[in-house]
Design a protein around this motif. Structure first.
Motif, PDB file in Angstrom:
ATOM      1  N   TRP A 109       0.901  -1.125  -0.002  1.00 31.48           N
ATOM      2  CA  TRP A 109       0.038  -0.093   0.026  1.00 31.48           C
ATOM      3  C   TRP A 109       0.795   1.288   0.203  1.00 31.48           C
ATOM      4  O   TRP A 109       0.309   2.311  -0.476  1.00 31.48           O
ATOM      5  CB  TRP A 109      -0.907  -0.003   1.264  1.00 31.48           C
ATOM      6  CG  TRP A 109      -0.342   0.089   2.678  1.00 31.48           C
ATOM      7  CD1 TRP A 109       0.153  -0.898   3.409  1.00 31.48           C
ATOM      8  CD2 TRP A 109      -0.452   1.481   3.144  1.00 31.48           C
ATOM      9  NE1 TRP A 109       0.662  -0.304   4.662  1.00 31.48           N
ATOM     10  CE2 TRP A 109       0.390   1.099   4.540  1.00 31.48           C
ATOM     11  CE3 TRP A 109      -0.538   2.872   2.830  1.00 31.48           C
ATOM     12  CZ2 TRP A 109       0.593   2.239   5.441  1.00 31.48           C
ATOM     13  CZ3 TRP A 109      -0.326   3.850   3.826  1.00 31.48           C
ATOM     14  CH2 TRP A 109       0.188   3.374   5.120  1.00 31.48           C
ATOM     15  N   ARG A 110       2.198   1.156   0.289  1.00 33.37           N
ATOM     16  CA  ARG A 110       3.060   2.133   0.438  1.00 33.37           C
ATOM     17  C   ARG A 110       3.803   2.427  -0.783  1.00 33.37           C
ATOM     18  O   ARG A 110       4.527   3.615  -1.014  1.00 33.37           O
ATOM     19  CB  ARG A 110       3.977   2.099   1.613  1.00 33.37           C
ATOM     20  CG  ARG A 110       3.381   1.976   3.102  1.00 33.37           C
ATOM     21  CD  ARG A 110       4.776   1.807   3.869  1.00 33.37           C
ATOM     22  NE  ARG A 110       5.346   2.978   3.952  1.00 33.37           N
ATOM     23  CZ  ARG A 110       6.719   3.335   4.536  1.00 33.37           C
ATOM     24  NH1 ARG A 110       7.129   2.278   5.348  1.00 33.37           N
ATOM     25  NH2 ARG A 110       7.131   4.340   4.518  1.00 33.37           N
ATOM     26  N   LYS A 135      -2.514   0.062  12.658  1.00 33.87           N
ATOM     27  CA  LYS A 135      -1.425   1.168  12.453  1.00 33.87           C
ATOM     28  C   LYS A 135      -0.732   1.095  11.356  1.00 33.87           C
ATOM     29  O   LYS A 135      -0.472   2.060  10.492  1.00 33.87           O
ATOM     30  CB  LYS A 135      -0.746   1.513  13.871  1.00 33.87           C
ATOM     31  CG  LYS A 135       0.291   2.760  13.715  1.00 33.87           C
ATOM     32  CD  LYS A 135       0.894   2.855  15.159  1.00 33.87           C
ATOM     33  CE  LYS A 135       1.796   4.216  15.083  1.00 33.87           C
ATOM     34  NZ  LYS A 135       2.573   4.167  16.306  1.00 33.87           N
ATOM     35  N   TYR A 136      -0.275   0.134  11.172  1.00 28.40           N
ATOM     36  CA  TYR A 136       0.746  -0.229   9.984  1.00 28.40           C
ATOM     37  C   TYR A 136       0.133  -0.730   8.680  1.00 28.40           C
ATOM     38  O   TYR A 136       0.903  -0.967   7.528  1.00 28.40           O
ATOM     39  CB  TYR A 136       1.889  -0.962  10.402  1.00 28.40           C
ATOM     40  CG  TYR A 136       2.769  -0.301  11.485  1.00 28.40           C
ATOM     41  CD1 TYR A 136       3.341   0.791  11.449  1.00 28.40           C
ATOM     42  CD2 TYR A 136       2.852  -0.825  12.909  1.00 28.40           C
ATOM     43  CE1 TYR A 136       3.954   1.391  12.638  1.00 28.40           C
ATOM     44  CE2 TYR A 136       3.196  -0.478  13.846  1.00 28.40           C
ATOM     45  CZ  TYR A 136       3.875   0.897  13.871  1.00 28.40           C
ATOM     46  OH  TYR A 136       4.617   1.543  14.800  1.00 28.40           O
ATOM     47  N   ASN A 162       8.161  -2.104   6.901  1.00 24.06           N
ATOM     48  CA  ASN A 162       8.097  -1.763   8.357  1.00 24.06           C
ATOM     49  C   ASN A 162       8.456  -2.788   9.343  1.00 24.06           C
ATOM     50  O   ASN A 162       7.600  -3.522   9.473  1.00 24.06           O
ATOM     51  CB  ASN A 162       6.988  -1.054   8.608  1.00 24.06           C
ATOM     52  CG  ASN A 162       6.846  -0.355  10.024  1.00 24.06           C
ATOM     53  OD1 ASN A 162       7.703  -1.044  10.772  1.00 24.06           O
ATOM     54  ND2 ASN A 162       6.368   0.755  10.372  1.00 24.06           N
ATOM     55  N   LYS A 219       1.511   7.123   2.909  1.00 28.12           N
ATOM     56  CA  LYS A 219       2.669   6.405   2.383  1.00 28.12           C
ATOM     57  C   LYS A 219       3.868   6.566   2.959  1.00 28.12           C
ATOM     58  O   LYS A 219       4.692   5.664   3.288  1.00 28.12           O
ATOM     59  CB  LYS A 219       2.471   6.525   0.875  1.00 28.12           C
ATOM     60  CG  LYS A 219       1.383   5.698   0.106  1.00 28.12           C
ATOM     61  CD  LYS A 219       1.587   5.859  -1.280  1.00 28.12           C
ATOM     62  CE  LYS A 219       0.229   5.257  -1.961  1.00 28.12           C
ATOM     63  NZ  LYS A 219       0.567   5.157  -3.604  1.00 28.12           N
ATOM     64  N   SER A 238       5.178   7.849   5.725  1.00 28.30           N
ATOM     65  CA  SER A 238       5.238   7.653   7.192  1.00 28.30           C
ATOM     66  C   SER A 238       5.044   6.216   7.192  1.00 28.30           C
ATOM     67  O   SER A 238       5.449   5.442   8.325  1.00 28.30           O
ATOM     68  CB  SER A 238       4.387   8.474   8.001  1.00 28.30           C
ATOM     69  OG  SER A 238       3.207   8.086   8.013  1.00 28.30           O
ATOM     70  N   GLY A 239       4.164   5.582   6.454  1.00 31.70           N
ATOM     71  CA  GLY A 239       3.828   4.149   6.617  1.00 31.70           C
ATOM     72  C   GLY A 239       2.740   3.853   7.481  1.00 31.70           C
ATOM     73  O   GLY A 239       2.578   2.990   8.269  1.00 31.70           O
ATOM     74  N   ILE A 240       2.231   5.087   8.071  1.00 27.89           N
ATOM     75  CA  ILE A 240       1.031   4.926   8.819  1.00 27.89           C
ATOM     76  C   ILE A 240      -0.319   4.904   8.201  1.00 27.89           C
ATOM     77  O   ILE A 240      -0.682   5.783   7.412  1.00 27.89           O
ATOM     78  CB  ILE A 240       0.915   6.043  10.027  1.00 27.89           C
ATOM     79  CG1 ILE A 240       2.304   6.532  10.769  1.00 27.89           C
ATOM     80  CG2 ILE A 240      -0.168   6.066  10.865  1.00 27.89           C
ATOM     81  CD1 ILE A 240       2.800   5.315  11.700  1.00 27.89           C
TER      82      ILE A 240
END
Lengths: 447, 447
Positions: free
Chosen positions: A24-25, A69-70, A298, B179, B181-183
């Motif tokens: 998703w990032r 959160k991630y 992460n 995206k 910060s990955g939060i």
């Protein structure tokens, strides 16, 4: 190719942004559309244009406050039968396999919902049967701890038996719909089932008339000893995580042999190992793509993920040392076989915890491969021709970019080799998987 | 019209072939398409083109072997949430109200499915809460007898409270999806609910992020004393069967007064009596249409239907004499208010059993009217302007012919009179019903 009796089967394991934890990032991910039905429609219509057998949605019945959160709930949390029902309305040929747990549902409701999905999709429904394995899920359903592995499977068996009785409570041809006489159904062909056993007491008949496939296709993914036994007895398609050709062959042979013990032929159990492909124009490009995903990973989230998966809190362990000796896992009650696979993978390849996390980030224990379309097709062909697979559960790392690569580059390569269909054989999932239409009835109901 | 603050709301009570028992036998019925999703798509797209607020599907959890013979399961037995999910994919504005029972489901699953439907429909989901009232249904869910009326409502209240807590377990703005910060989610805005009371123990959070409406619109149709109390407390739209303007006014006033006791304003409870229109170019033509449906009515089936509805076997009673004195109905545990309505209708109008059956064949106790479009519009206007209705639950006798008459003839007449919208005010069901977006949050989440 003339020597092939039939081609391989391909299922798309659908997720929102891709199977990699960090998908998703990725710059290509369309995270803003995570709840948009048209986003999923576009993906599934592409899968149908590529003639894939089916799409599949996994499921679980809880989410942890820590993991959201991630990126947990990356799928947006749309319940599988809801999403597949919507997609049924905008597709015509592709199979629709939804995961539903036997531990947190009633068989009457589940039998009915699959019959309904089979009706509205005109014969394309499949049910991935799970027993669910975590206390976190149990806590959402009035119980403190998930029941033991054996008890869950015992309930699952009775659950599926009740569902089958309910689907069969309407015989073929029960619907008459004769306007002149006013007879809507021949009720001699509609039966109360009067099921009464350890877990369930259900009178019937089902309040949904017999659906096009009679029974939805039964799918299963448990790989523990009990899971394999269950699959051998009931499953018509089996998802499995296998790390190598050798292991996959072993699983394939064991399952087919077990199925034979239950009087079921080779063709009645379609085994589909998961594969997580990363495709590049060159191998180097594929590896670069993989490295980029690793970079976005992460570790904190990966550790939570792995801890949740195996039910052991690893968050204090040092990342750059080998995976330490874990507490005895033989008594684990949930996700037993996957935990075993993960632990033995780390041991065999002497992986540090960090390396293990990166390996798992892409496919959670499924086989990952980064290479050219030809290399990926070679691997699939190798497994398919060597008694390790009847097809594959495709788990793109990125959705839709990685999936686009697969259908634009790998599928045509498989078709050139005569390994995959160029058009659907049937309008039903059973038809495309080459499965019969149920024990009692060989033909689709002309309804 | 300038004096009107807002127009009436219209809901289509969707069935396959129409609300009249004999509808499926009518020459115009397209009985061959009873399971065809495209058939339902066409109807609902017409309803959307006519700017109706919503469509609604009723439900029950059993079917009798006897009743299927004559047309029960006329709806084809497609489970409401399955069908509405499919229809969500092919519509854009119209609300989608599904019936789900609190007696045979778990709140976690139900909260999640409605959240999912709300996501895929982009804010158009409604939940018609029922408690289910028959032993036949209980027998499909491991119990011999349906629990008493009061206990069912007690469970329903806790059920809905759990559902609301689960929907609120994701605050507005919890989804971050950053995206860089990955939060993915701000987990300070995601809450475990730790519900524990008489019927349910649920930890949460829901595994579906907050949906566009926050909560689906809560709908209810119970009209017993307990039912009215439940509706006054929780329901935002109320379906009801009323036989006359006077009775409808009484119900309307009682419910609004009761809602006021719960601190809810006039606008928070939208009361929608059912109406079964048969529309002709002339009144005589409408009456002819009605007579034709009566002629197709199978009295044997009607008697089974009525017996099932009131839980008293009437199959031995003489047809052409007044409805005999029935056993005491004050202890009836299911469908209490409807039974009362039916019995008092027969008494007041001195109907023979046969006459009663024909009256019920069209709308099962709902208000029926055969007349011109102007006559039907007059009646709707009368009820709407005299404090008897905020709108109507339209129950066409024939689908799609009778529904076509309604949207082609009555809707334009209502629009000419300024009584009904000519375009949607909103993309959400809440928006079109003029309801707020939930107690805690006034605005739709920008997701």
């Amino acid at each position: 190719m003339a020597e092939l009796k039939k081609g391989m089967h391909l299922n798309l394991f659908l997720t929102s942004m891709g199977h990699h934890e960090a998908a998703w990032r990725h710059p290509s991910s369309d995270i803003g559309r995570i709840h948009d039905i048209n986003y999923y429609r576009e993906i599934v219509q592409k899968a149908e244009a590529a003639k894939l057998d089916s799409i599949f949605l996994a499921d679980r019945y809880s989410v942890s406050k820590q993991a959201v959160k991630y990126g947990e709930l990356g799928g947006g949390g749309i319940e599988p039968l809801t999403l597949l029902s919507a997609l049924a309305a905008v597709t015509e040929k592709i199979g629709l396999i939804a995961t539903v747990s036997t531990s947190f549902n009633e068989p009457f409701n589940v039998a009915r919902r699959f019959s309904s999905l089979d009706h509205i999709s005109k014969g394309r429904a499949g049910w991935n049967v799970i027993t669910s394995g975590t206390d976190e899920e149990a806590l959402n359903f009035n119980i403190e701890r998930i029941p033991p592995h054996a008890e869950r499977y015992s309930r699952a068996k009775e659950f599926i038996e009740v569902a089958i009785k309910l689907w069969d409570s309407w015989e073929e041809g029960a619907l008459v719909k004769d306007k002149a006489s006013g007879i809507y159904a021949d009720n001699d062909k509609v039966h109360e089932i009067h099921h009464k056993s350890n877990y369930f007491s259900v009178k019937g008949p089902l309040n949904s008339s017999r659906s096009p496939q009679g029974h939805p296709v039964i799918v299963q993914a448990g790989s523990s000893k009990t899971g394999i036994d269950f699959a051998a007895q009931y499953a018509e398609a089996i998802f499995t995580a296998q790390q190598s050709l050798t292991e996959a062959k072993g699983f394939y042979q064991a399952l087919k042999a077990k199925a034979l013990e239950y009087g079921r032929s080779q063709n009645e159990t379609i085994i589909l190992p998961g594969i997580c492909p990363i495709i590049g124009k060159t191998e180097a490009e594929a590896k670069e793509k993989e490295a980029m995903l690793h970079e976005l990973t992460n570790t904190e989230y990966s550790l939570i993920q792995l801890s949740n998966r195996i039910g052991i809190d690893l968050t204090g362990y040092p990342l750059d040392e080998p995976l330490p000796k874990l507490p005895d896992i033989s008594n684990i009650q949930g996700h037993k076989s996957r935990t075993q696979l993960i632990v033995s993978l780390a041991e065999k390849e002497h992986l540090s915890l960090r390396e293990l996390l990166l390996r798992l980030a892409g496919g959670r224990g499924h086989f990952t491969i980064a290479g050219t379309a030809v290399q990926v097709a070679d691997e699939l062909e190798l497994w398919f021709k060597n008694g390790a697979a009847d097809g594959f559960n495709i788990m793109p790392q990125l959705m839709s970019e990685g999936f686009d690569d697969f259908i634009q580059l790998v599928v045509p390569e498989l078709q050139r080799r005569g390994l995959f269909r160029t058009d659907y054989e049937s309008d039903t999932l059973r038809g495309n998987l080459g499965l019969s239409f149920s024990k009692s009835d060989e033909k689709i109901q002309n309804y």
